[in-house]
Scaffold this active site. Structure first.
Site, mmCIF file in Angstrom:
data_model
loop_
_atom_site.group_PDB
_atom_site.id
_atom_site.type_symbol
_atom_site.label_atom_id
_atom_site.label_comp_id
_atom_site.label_asym_id
_atom_site.label_seq_id
_atom_site.Cartn_x
_atom_site.Cartn_y
_atom_site.Cartn_z
ATOM 1 N N ARG A 23 0.822 -1.221 0.000
ATOM 2 C CA ARG A 23 0.000 0.000 0.000
ATOM 3 C C ARG A 23 0.855 1.270 0.000
ATOM 4 O O ARG A 23 0.503 2.272 0.623
ATOM 5 C CB ARG A 23 -0.943 0.023 1.220
ATOM 6 C CG ARG A 23 -1.928 -1.123 1.272
ATOM 7 C CD ARG A 23 -3.122 -0.861 0.361
ATOM 8 N NE ARG A 23 -4.241 -1.712 0.675
ATOM 9 C CZ ARG A 23 -5.381 -1.296 1.208
ATOM 10 N NH1 ARG A 23 -5.566 -0.037 1.488
ATOM 11 N NH2 ARG A 23 -6.343 -2.150 1.430
ATOM 12 N N ARG A 27 -3.083 7.015 1.144
ATOM 13 C CA ARG A 27 -3.540 8.209 1.867
ATOM 14 C C ARG A 27 -2.530 8.881 2.776
ATOM 15 O O ARG A 27 -2.714 10.017 3.161
ATOM 16 C CB ARG A 27 -4.793 7.851 2.677
ATOM 17 C CG ARG A 27 -6.010 7.714 1.797
ATOM 18 C CD ARG A 27 -7.116 7.040 2.534
ATOM 19 N NE ARG A 27 -6.694 5.686 2.898
ATOM 20 C CZ ARG A 27 -7.495 4.791 3.434
ATOM 21 N NH1 ARG A 27 -8.737 5.096 3.702
ATOM 22 N NH2 ARG A 27 -7.055 3.580 3.719
ATOM 23 N N ARG A 36 -6.789 12.603 -4.854
ATOM 24 C CA ARG A 36 -8.066 12.078 -4.366
ATOM 25 C C ARG A 36 -9.103 13.162 -4.084
ATOM 26 O O ARG A 36 -10.303 12.897 -4.079
ATOM 27 C CB ARG A 36 -7.843 11.213 -3.121
ATOM 28 C CG ARG A 36 -7.546 9.764 -3.428
ATOM 29 C CD ARG A 36 -8.794 8.983 -3.860
ATOM 30 N NE ARG A 36 -9.549 8.520 -2.695
ATOM 31 C CZ ARG A 36 -10.746 8.937 -2.364
ATOM 32 N NH1 ARG A 36 -11.348 9.845 -3.092
ATOM 33 N NH2 ARG A 36 -11.363 8.461 -1.299
ATOM 34 N N ASP A 72 -7.095 -2.018 -7.098
ATOM 35 C CA ASP A 72 -7.615 -2.649 -5.880
ATOM 36 C C ASP A 72 -7.981 -4.087 -6.190
ATOM 37 O O ASP A 72 -8.331 -4.415 -7.328
ATOM 38 C CB ASP A 72 -8.846 -1.900 -5.359
ATOM 39 C CG ASP A 72 -9.147 -2.319 -3.926
ATOM 40 O OD1 ASP A 72 -8.547 -1.742 -3.013
ATOM 41 O OD2 ASP A 72 -9.961 -3.253 -3.736
ATOM 42 N N TYR A 147 -15.061 -11.382 0.375
ATOM 43 C CA TYR A 147 -15.746 -10.121 0.040
ATOM 44 C C TYR A 147 -17.030 -10.390 -0.735
ATOM 45 O O TYR A 147 -18.051 -9.737 -0.533
ATOM 46 C CB TYR A 147 -14.827 -9.195 -0.761
ATOM 47 C CG TYR A 147 -13.806 -8.510 0.120
ATOM 48 C CD1 TYR A 147 -14.169 -7.440 0.938
ATOM 49 C CD2 TYR A 147 -12.491 -8.944 0.162
ATOM 50 C CE1 TYR A 147 -13.248 -6.821 1.770
ATOM 51 C CE2 TYR A 147 -11.564 -8.334 0.997
ATOM 52 C CZ TYR A 147 -11.948 -7.265 1.794
ATOM 53 O OH TYR A 147 -11.036 -6.665 2.619
HETATM 54 O O1 CP3 Z 1 -0.124 -1.299 -2.539
HETATM 55 C C1 CP3 Z 1 -0.409 -0.343 -3.295
HETATM 56 O O2 CP3 Z 1 0.059 0.782 -3.157
HETATM 57 C C2 CP3 Z 1 -1.296 -0.636 -4.488
HETATM 58 C C3 CP3 Z 1 -2.679 -0.355 -4.295
HETATM 59 C C4 CP3 Z 1 -3.593 -1.250 -3.499
HETATM 60 C C5 CP3 Z 1 -4.806 -0.762 -2.946
HETATM 61 N N1 CP3 Z 1 -5.491 -1.819 -2.422
HETATM 62 C C6 CP3 Z 1 -5.270 0.635 -3.000
HETATM 63 C C7 CP3 Z 1 -6.310 1.094 -2.072
HETATM 64 C C8 CP3 Z 1 -3.520 -2.613 -3.207
HETATM 65 C C9 CP3 Z 1 -2.417 -3.617 -3.506
HETATM 66 C C10 CP3 Z 1 -4.745 -2.953 -2.540
HETATM 67 C C11 CP3 Z 1 -5.072 -4.312 -2.097
HETATM 68 C C12 CP3 Z 1 -6.264 -4.539 -1.273
HETATM 69 N N2 CP3 Z 1 -7.479 -3.927 -1.344
HETATM 70 C C13 CP3 Z 1 -6.345 -5.542 -0.288
HETATM 71 C C14 CP3 Z 1 -5.265 -6.539 0.043
HETATM 72 C C15 CP3 Z 1 -4.181 -5.932 0.841
HETATM 73 C C16 CP3 Z 1 -4.511 -5.640 2.263
HETATM 74 O O3 CP3 Z 1 -4.416 -4.464 2.622
HETATM 75 O O4 CP3 Z 1 -4.851 -6.572 2.990
HETATM 76 C C17 CP3 Z 1 -7.624 -5.474 0.278
HETATM 77 C C18 CP3 Z 1 -8.168 -6.358 1.386
HETATM 78 C C19 CP3 Z 1 -8.345 -4.465 -0.417
HETATM 79 C C20 CP3 Z 1 -9.760 -4.069 -0.221
HETATM 80 C C21 CP3 Z 1 -9.895 -2.678 0.229
HETATM 81 N N3 CP3 Z 1 -9.574 -1.582 -0.544
HETATM 82 C C22 CP3 Z 1 -10.406 -2.211 1.455
HETATM 83 C C23 CP3 Z 1 -10.876 -3.107 2.591
HETATM 84 C C24 CP3 Z 1 -10.380 -0.819 1.410
HETATM 85 C C25 CP3 Z 1 -10.926 0.100 2.448
HETATM 86 C C26 CP3 Z 1 -10.037 0.219 3.619
HETATM 87 C C27 CP3 Z 1 -8.918 1.160 3.312
HETATM 88 O O5 CP3 Z 1 -7.755 0.799 3.491
HETATM 89 O O6 CP3 Z 1 -9.263 2.274 2.901
HETATM 90 C C28 CP3 Z 1 -9.803 -0.424 0.166
HETATM 91 C C29 CP3 Z 1 -9.558 0.939 -0.317
HETATM 92 C C30 CP3 Z 1 -8.219 1.267 -0.890
HETATM 93 N N4 CP3 Z 1 -7.465 0.445 -1.689
HETATM 94 C C31 CP3 Z 1 -7.534 2.515 -0.747
HETATM 95 C C32 CP3 Z 1 -6.338 2.410 -1.491
HETATM 96 C C33 CP3 Z 1 -5.295 3.473 -1.696
HETATM 97 C C34 CP3 Z 1 -8.055 3.733 -0.007
HETATM 98 C C35 CP3 Z 1 -9.011 4.429 -0.913
HETATM 99 C C36 CP3 Z 1 -9.043 5.916 -0.715
HETATM 100 O O7 CP3 Z 1 -8.222 6.603 -1.325
HETATM 101 O O8 CP3 Z 1 -9.934 6.368 0.017
#
Ligand code: CP3
Length: 340
Positions: A23, A27, A36, A72, A147
């Site tokens: 990640r 943010r 964003r 994502d 999910y």
């Molecule tokens: O790693 C990176 O920089 C690449 C981008 C990436 C995102 N999500 C961007 C994201 C990757 C590899 C993911 C994977 C992801 N997404 C996982 C597996 C990794 C982990 O963290 O366990 C999971 C379970 C998700 C599902 C997901 N996406 C959730 C549960 C959420 C909400 C919670 C949160 O962290 O905000 C997201 C949103 C998300 N995915 C954001 C980002 C940058 C935040 C969105 C925003 O900008 O508001």
């Protein structure tokens, strides 16, 4: 081209331990927040110029050794035919979750070029700009299934486990469809230019080893075997992996991602010394005083020496509250302390 990361993936000699951060685009970065403020998260994922821009933000700011595609894991679930929204409070919401055979039958195995062309385009833009390798990714089948069944995040995953235990036939039909999707989606990413791929199994750790072996491992093994034919390293990350190491050995992955709840030396012992590992600093270590964080970094680097190869990473995604200057200090410390 900095190929230290790819060399470490293959267990080759490296001048220092490469580092990237799960990640890493997100943010905690003010420049991400700026993007964003203009677009919602899904639009960002689906606009190649913007997705490429935020992928490169942490690369330009820190001396990271690999980039990860900005997207994502739920993008592919949407392409399978489910309705996806991200709410600021609840996180991802999938309406009409998978409950019956007809909801599974309605799901499609998407063609990436047709239904996720933005992913292909983002990868192509990135490959023409990046000086470090690009990692593609997908959710692993079980994590995507949670999910799809829960309709979003969950506390105890009761709905998933109920389907799994009470209707194993339907559950395996769902897992098969997801596995085919994951394979085809990642092959498309690799053919577009991804130089390694990571499978995120965020929730597989909610299962004990016996259930993991029965309900999860076969799909993971199948996906990894297919992906390895493409000739790029395959990383398999399981959150809360400590109790599953014996099973993870059988996954066929080139690299196993380790969370922070287990001592890296014990993880390597459980996986066997021939393994290549990735991890495993607690994401909250970024809130320690710098000296204390550096001690943890040194400890992990030392323990990583027991494996055939080590890629430094956090044990899970970087938290949105993380101080940017501590992330910079982390990357610098990994490089400084590991120089051969
Ligand atoms: O790693 C990176 O920089 C690449 C981008 C990436 C995102 N999500 C961007 C994201 C990757 C590899 C993911 C994977 C992801 N997404 C996982 C597996 C990794 C982990 O963290 O366990 C999971 C379970 C998700 C599902 C997901 N996406 C959730 C549960 C959420 C909400 C919670 C949160 O962290 O905000 C997201 C949103 C998300 N995915 C954001 C980002 C940058 C935040 C969105 C925003 O900008 O508001």
């Amino acid at each position: 081209m900095n190929d230290t990361f790819l060399k470490a993936c293959r267990g080759e000699e490296v001048p220092y331990t490469p580092v990237w951060i799960m990640r890493q685009a997100g943010r905690y970065l003010p420049e991400y927040q700026e993007v964003r403020a203009e677009v919602d998260f899904l639009t960002l994922c689906k606009t190649p110029e913007l997705a490429a821009k935020v992928t490169m933000q942490p690369i330009e700011r820190f001396g990271l050794d690999a980039a990860i595609l900005f997207s994502d894991i739920l993008i592919a679930v949407e392409a399978m035919g489910m309705h996806l929204e991200f709410s600021d409070k609840k996180g991802p919401v999938l309406s009409d979750p998978v409950r019956t055979k007809s909801t599974v039958d309605r799901l499609v195995i998407p063609d990436t070029e047709d239904s996720m062309p933005f992913v292909i385009e983002t990868i192509k833009i990135l490959r023409s700009h990046l000086g470090v390798p690009l990692i593609g990714f997908s959710g692993a089948p079980f994590t995507l299934a949670t999910y799809m069944i829960e309709g979003g995040s969950s506390k105890n995953f009761l709905k998933t486990k109920k389907r799994m235990f009470q209707n194993p036939g339907l559950f395996s039909l769902l897992m098969d469809k997801i596995t085919s999707t994951v394979i085809s989606y990642l092959i498309s990413q690799i053919r577009a230019g991804a130089q390694a791929v990571q499978l995120f199994d965020t929730w597989a750790g909610i299962l004990g080893p016996e259930d993991y072996k029965e309900y999860v491992l076969p799909s993971v093994k199948k996906a990894i075997a297919e992906l390895k034919k493409e000739g790029v390293p395959v990383i398999y990350f399981v959150n809360e992996c400590a109790a599953l190491l014996k099973e993870l050995r059988k996954s066929g992955a080139d690299i196993i991602g380790i969370d922070w709840r287990i001592d890296l030396k014990d993880a390597i012992k459980g996986l066997g010394k021939k393994c290549v590992v990735q991890g495993n600093l607690d994401p909250c270590a970024l809130f320690l005083p710098q000296e204390k964080m550096e001690d943890k970094v040194k400890d992990i680097l030392w323990k990583g020496e027991f494996a055939r190869g080590h890629i430094f990473n956090l044990g899970h995604g970087v938290l949105p509250e993380s101080p940017v200057e501590n992330v910079a200090a982390l990357v610098e410390a990994v490089h400084r302390f590991s120089e051969r």
